[in-house]
Design a protein around this motif. Structure first.
Motif, PDB file in Angstrom:
ATOM      1  N   UNK A  34      41.872  37.458  46.710  1.00 23.73           N
ATOM      2  CA  UNK A  34      41.549  37.520  45.289  1.00 23.73           C
ATOM      3  C   UNK A  34      40.342  38.415  45.010  1.00 23.73           C
ATOM      4  N   UNK A  37      40.221  41.842  42.574  1.00 25.28           N
ATOM      5  CA  UNK A  37      39.260  42.186  41.518  1.00 25.28           C
ATOM      6  C   UNK A  37      38.757  43.610  41.717  1.00 25.28           C
ATOM      7  N   UNK A  51      41.481  45.879  40.666  1.00 19.90           N
ATOM      8  CA  UNK A  51      41.599  45.933  39.204  1.00 19.90           C
ATOM      9  C   UNK A  51      40.520  46.833  38.615  1.00 19.90           C
ATOM     10  N   UNK A  52      39.305  46.741  39.186  1.00 19.15           N
ATOM     11  CA  UNK A  52      38.216  47.558  38.663  1.00 19.15           C
ATOM     12  C   UNK A  52      38.475  49.042  38.898  1.00 19.15           C
ATOM     13  N   UNK A 100      41.415  50.343  38.923  1.00 18.96           N
ATOM     14  CA  UNK A 100      42.502  50.673  38.002  1.00 18.96           C
ATOM     15  C   UNK A 100      43.526  51.694  38.529  1.00 18.96           C
ATOM     16  N   UNK A 150      51.083  38.541  46.401  1.00 20.44           N
ATOM     17  CA  UNK A 150      50.913  37.351  45.551  1.00 20.44           C
ATOM     18  C   UNK A 150      49.597  37.365  44.803  1.00 20.44           C
ATOM     19  N   UNK A 155      49.537  39.820  41.927  1.00 21.85           N
ATOM     20  CA  UNK A 155      50.245  39.329  40.742  1.00 21.85           C
ATOM     21  C   UNK A 155      49.453  38.196  40.084  1.00 21.85           C
ATOM     22  N   UNK A 156      48.898  37.294  40.916  1.00 19.32           N
ATOM     23  CA  UNK A 156      48.126  36.181  40.365  1.00 19.32           C
ATOM     24  C   UNK A 156      46.877  36.690  39.672  1.00 19.32           C
ATOM     25  N   UNK A 157      46.320  37.784  40.176  1.00 20.65           N
ATOM     26  CA  UNK A 157      45.108  38.344  39.594  1.00 20.65           C
ATOM     27  C   UNK A 157      45.408  39.231  38.394  1.00 20.65           C
ATOM     28  N   UNK A 158      46.683  39.306  38.002  1.00 22.28           N
ATOM     29  CA  UNK A 158      47.040  40.061  36.813  1.00 22.28           C
ATOM     30  C   UNK A 158      47.138  41.557  37.053  1.00 22.28           C
TER      31      UNK A 158
END
Lengths: 414, 349
Positions: free
Chosen positions: A230, A234, A237-238, A240, A259, A262-265
Motif C-alpha cells: 500500500x 501511494x 499514485x503520486x 501518476x 490488488x 486497485x485497493x489504493x484507487x
C-alpha cells in the motif's frame, strides 16, 4: 594380503564393468532424462503441465529411441521453505545429474536464476541442458547481461545450454511497445522483484521505453515477501503513471501488487511478463481485480514468449488436442515448451544413437529446421531458438484471453 | 459526514504541525501533493502497524510469562487465516451484504480467535508444558518444531478441494481472500483516503488492546499472570495454579493472534501457507523494539515498524525498507538494550 587381492579383483571387475558399459551404437541400454523444475509452490500447476508435456513426448515415441529405452525422472528444484526455486536444491540436482553417467539430458530450469547455478556445473560435466522456461537473455547472448555473461556459465568453453523459448530482450521490448502503441501510455512506473529474471526484463522495458520516448516515472525493486504494497501504491499514485509494469512472477507477489493498486484507487493497466502467465496468478489476484472498469480503466496484460495454447495452429493445435485428450485439461502456457524440449532431446539421441554425452550434445547443437507445435525453427550459435513469436494476453471473466501476437511467426508447414 | 471530515482535517493539521499552511495542499484534484503523500503513508503505516502490534502482543505475553520466544506464533496466525477462508467458502460469505456482512465478519473474528487461542493452548500443553523444567533452549527448539508442523498443516489445508482454495489444485499457491470489507472511502482529505478497511483495523485492534489492558491490570487472572511473570515459584507458593495461568496466557495471546489474522486477511486479501513467517518476523521485531515482555511496548513497537516501513518505501526506496527497519532495531538495542519501554535487563534466551 587377502585384502589386497580382494581390492585387485574389485578393480578388475570394475574395469570389466566399464568396458561392458562403453558406448556401442544401439546396444539397447537405458538412457535417463531428468527435468529440474519448481514442483513445490505456486508454480506447481504450470510445471505439472510442463512435465505432462515431457511425458507426452516420450510416450509418443513408445518410451524408446531406436533400441534405447528412455527413462525419465521428474526432479523438484524448489523447497517448501521458499515455496519457490531454491539455489541449494538446484545445485544439488545439477551435481547429482553430473555424477550419474546414465543421464544424457537435463531439461530445466524454469527460473533463469536457477539456471545460473546449474549451467556451470553441467557445463563441466558436458551434459546437455535444454530449458523450456528461461527467458533471461544474459544466459546465452553476449552483451545483453553482465559483461562476463554468458562466459561464466561456460567454464569448459563449449556451449551445452539451449533453450526453446524466445528471450526477454524481445519480450521486454514487446511489453514496452504494447504500452506505448496499444495503451497510448506516456508515463510508466516500473517495479521488479530483484531477481535475475524480473530485474532483467524490467531493465529491458526501461531501456526500450526511454529509447522510444515513454517516460519512466519510477523504477523500484520491491520486497517480494511483504504482506502488502500500500505504501508503494501511494508512491505510484503520486507519480501518476499511465501504466504500471512489474518485472516479476506470481511467486514474487505480482497478484498482491495488483490488488493493492486497485485497493489504493490506482486504476491504470498493470502489465507483467510470462512469469505470471499461469492460472495461479488469476487465483491469487481474484478475477474482479483484473477486469477493466466501466470507464475503461484498469485491466491487466501479460506478455508471453510464444502463442497461448488456444492460438496455436497446425501441429500446435494438434498438440493441444492430444494433451486435452490425455490429461483432460487445457495445457498451461509452458506445457508446449516442455514437450518441445523433450522432443528436441529425443531427436538428438536418435541421430547420435549412443549414450555418449558429447555426441548427444553435438546432435542437439546441430538441430536445424526442427518442425513441431512451435513451427519450424533451429538453434542458433548461442543455443537460442530462432523462434521469435511473442503474444500479449489479458484476463477476462477469470480466463486468459489472447490480445495480439508480434514477431515473425515461423512457418507451420515445411 | 461534514463533522467527520472536519475532524480529519484537524487531525491532519495536528499531525503535520503546520496549522493553516497545509490546507491548500489538500485538494481532491487526483494529484497527490507532498503533504497528501505524507499523510497517506501515515494512514497506511498506522493500519499496518496496528495489525503487527496485535500479533506482537501474543509474542510478548508468552515471553513475559515463560521467557519463551514462541516461534510458532506467526504460523498459528496463518492457520487462523485458513480457517477463516474455509468458513467464508463453506457459508458462501462472499455474497453476504449489509447487516449479514457485518455479522459475517464478527463471526470470522470470533471463530478464528477461539481456534487460534485453543490451538495455542494445546501447543503449550503438548509441546511446552512437558519441558517446563528443561533448559530454555529445549523449549525454543520445541517452538521451532511446532512452527514447522503448523506450516505443513497450512500447506495441506490449502489443498482442500474447495472453491475458495481454487479447487485445491495447487496447495502452495497464494489464495485470494474475498474482500468482505469493501474499500469504500470513510474519510477523505483531498486525495488522502481513510477507507472502510482502515476503519476495520482500528475498530478491532483498539478495543482489544483496551480490553487486554483492563484484563491484565484489574482482574484476578491478570494479577495472577503478573505474579507468575515476576516469579513462578513464589506465585505457586501463594497458591496460584501456575500451569493454568500459563495456559490462559497462551489462549489469550493466541486469540489476539486470531483476531489479528482475520483483520490481516481482510486488509490484504491474500493468504498463503508462508505468510506466518513474515507476520511472525515483523511482530517479533516489534516486540523486541518495544521491550519484549512489555505490553504497551509491543504496541508502540508495532506502530513504529508500520510507520517506518511506509516512510521508507516512500522516501528511501522499497528495496531498502528491510535494512532500514533492522538498522533502527540495532540502533535502539545498542542504546537501550532492553527496548524502548523494556524494564531492567535479565538473562534471556
Amino acid at each position: 594380503m587377502i585384502r589386497r587381492t580382494a581390492s585387485i579383483v574389485a578393480a578388475l571387475t570394475g574395469a570389466a564393468f566399464l568396458f561392458a558399459a562403453a558406448p556401442v551404437p544401439g546396444d539397447g541400454g537405458t538412457l535417463k532424462i531428468v527435468s529440474s523444475l519448481p514442483r513445490t509452490g505456486s508454480a506447481n500447476s504450470q510445471t505439472t503441465s510442463m512435465v505432462n508435456g515431457i511425458k507426452m513426448a516420450i510416450e509418443e515415441r513408445g518410451g524408446k529411441v531406436d533400441d534405447w529405452t528412455i527413462s525419465y525422472e521428474d526432479w523438484d528444484d524448489a523447497s517448501p521453505q521458499k515455496g519457490n526455486w531454491d539455489p541449494a536444491v538446484e545445485a544439488a540436482n545439477a551435481n547429482k545429474a553430473a555424477a550419474d553417467t546414465q543421464i544424457v539430458g537435463y531439461i530445466g530450469t524454469y527460473n533463469s536464476g536457477a539456471s545460473k547455478i546449474a549451467m556451470p556445473i553441467l557445463n563441466k560435466a558436458g551434459l546437455v541442458m535444454i530449458s523450456p522456461g528461461n527467458t533471461y537473455p544474459g544466459l546465452t547472448k553476449p552483451g545483453t547481461g553482465e559483461p562476463n555473461e554468458p562466459r561464466i556459465y561456460r567454464p569448459s568453453g563449449k556451449i551445452n545450454y539451449f533453450r526453446v523459448v524466445p528471450t526477454d530482450d524481445i519480450q521486454g521490448a514487446v511489453a514496452a511497445e504494447f504500452c506505448m502503441k496499444d495503451l497510448s501510455a506516456k508515463k510508466a512506473f516500473v517495479l521488479h522483484d530483484r531477481e535475475l529474471y524480473g530485474k532483467g526484463i524490467a531493465d529491458v522495458f526501461k531501456k526500450t521505453s526511454e529509447g522510444a520516448g515513454m517516460q519512466i516515472v519510477g523504477f523500484e525493486g520491491i520486497d517480494s515477501k511483504a504482506s502488502n504494497y500500500r505504501s508503494l501504491v501511494t508512491k505510484i499514485r503520486a507519480a501518476n503513471p499511465d501504466v504500471v509494469f512489474y518485472g516479476g512472477t506470481t511467486q514474487t507477489n505480482a497478484a498482491q501488487i495488483l490488488k493493492d493498486l486497485r485497493a489504493g484507487g490506482c486504476k491504470v493497466p498493470f502489465v507483467s511478463p510470462d512469469g505470471t502467465f499461469e492460472e495461479a496468478y488469476i487465483e491469487a489476484a481474484g478475477k474482479e481485480n483484473m477486469e477493466r472498469d466501466e470507464k475503461g480503466g484498469g485491466g491487466v496484460y501479460i506478455t508471453f514468449g510464444g502463442l497461448p495454447a488456444k492460438e496455436l495452429k497446425g501441429e500446435g493445435a494438434e498438440f493441444v488436442k492430444r494433451y486435452m485428450a490425455k490429461f483432460g485439461k487445457e495445457p498451461e502456457g509452458y506445457a508446449v515448451y516442455g514437450y518441445e524440449a523433450a522432443r528436441v532431446l529425443l531427436d538428438a539421441i536418435d541421430r547420435a544413437d549412443t549414450k555418449d554425452r558429447a555426441a548427444i550434445l553435438a546432435a542437439v547443437a546441430a538441430t536445424k529446421d526442427f518442425t513441431g507445435p512451435l513451427g519450424t525453427w533451429s538453434f542458433d550459435l548461442n543455443g537460442d531458438t530462432t523462434n521469435r513469436t511473442m503474444s500479449v494476453n489479458t484476463v477476462k471473466n477469470g480466463k486468459f484471453e489472447f490480445v495480439k501476437a508480434s514477431g515473425t511467426a515461423p512457418a507451420q508447414d515445411h | 459526514m461534514l463533522r467527520a471530515a472536519a475532524a480529519a482535517e484537524n487531525l491532519a493539521i495536528a499531525v503535520l504541525g503546520q496549522a493553516g499552511a497545509v490546507l491548500p495542499a489538500f485538494g481532491a484534484d487526483g494529484q497527490l501533493s507532498g503533504q497528501e503523500v505524507f499523510s497517506q503513508q501515515l494512514v497506511t503505516g498506522l493500519s499496518n502497524g496496528m495489525i503487527i502490534a496485535l500479533i506482537a502482543i501474543g509474542y510478548t505475553m508468552v515471553y513475559g510469562i515463560i521467557e519463551l520466544i514462541n516461534f510458532a506464533h506467526g504460523d498459528l496466525c496463518m492457520l487462523g487465516a485458513f480457517l477463516a477462508l474455509t468458513i467464508v467458502g463453506a457459508l458462501g460469505m462472499a455474497e453476504w451484504s449489509g447487516v449479514g456482512g457485518v455479522g459475517g465478519v464478527v463471526l470470522l473474528l470470533f471463530s478464528a480467535a477461539v481456534f487460534c487461542g485453543g490451538l495455542n493452548w494445546s501447543i503449550d500443553r503438548l509441546a511446552y508444558r512437558p519441558l517446563r523444567k528443561a533448559s530454555k533452549l529445549s523449549l525454543l527448539v520445541s517452538a521451532i518444531g511446532a512452527s514447522f508442523i503448523l506450516v505443513n498443516l497450512g500447506l495441506f489445508w490449502g489443498g482442500l478441494p474447495m472453491d475458495v482454495f481454487a479447487g485445491g489444485g495447487s496447495s502452495a499457491a497464494p489464495k485470494d481472500f474475498p474482500a468482505l470489507v469493501s474499500n469504500r472511502d470513510v474519510l477523505t482529505l483531498g486525495d488522502v483516503r481513510w477507507t472502510l478497511n482502515d476503519l476495520l483495523v482500528l475498530a478491532v485492534t483498539v478495543p482489544l488492546m483496551v480490553a487486554l489492558t483492563v484484563l491484565v491490570k484489574f482482574t484476578k487472572l491478570g494479577k495472577a499472570m503478573r505474579a507468575v511473570a515476576q516469579n513462578p515459584t513464589a506465585a505457586q507458593l501463594m497458591g496460584i495454579d501456575v500451569d493454568r495461568v500459563i495456559g490462559s496466557t497462551f489462549f489469550i495471546g493466541g486469540a489476539l493472534g486470531g483476531f489479528a489474522t482475520v483483520v490481516y486477511s481482510l486488509y490484504n486479501n491474500t493468504i498463503s501457507f508462508q505468510m506466518g513467517y513474515r507476520m511472525g518476523m515483523d511482530a517479533f521485531i516489534a516486540a523486541v523494539l518495544g521491550g519484549i515482555g512489555n505490553l504497551p511496548g509491543a504496541v508502540l513497537g508495532g506502530l513504529l515498524i508500520g510507520v517506518v516501513r511506509s516512510m521508507s518505501d516512500q522516501y528511501v526506496e522499497a528495496r531498502w525498507t528491510n535494512a532500514v527497519v533492522f538498522g533502527i532495531l540495532i540502533l535502539i538495542l545498542v542504546f537501550r538494550p532492553s527496548g524502548l519501554l523494556g524494564a531492567k535487563l535479565r538473562e534471556k534466551v
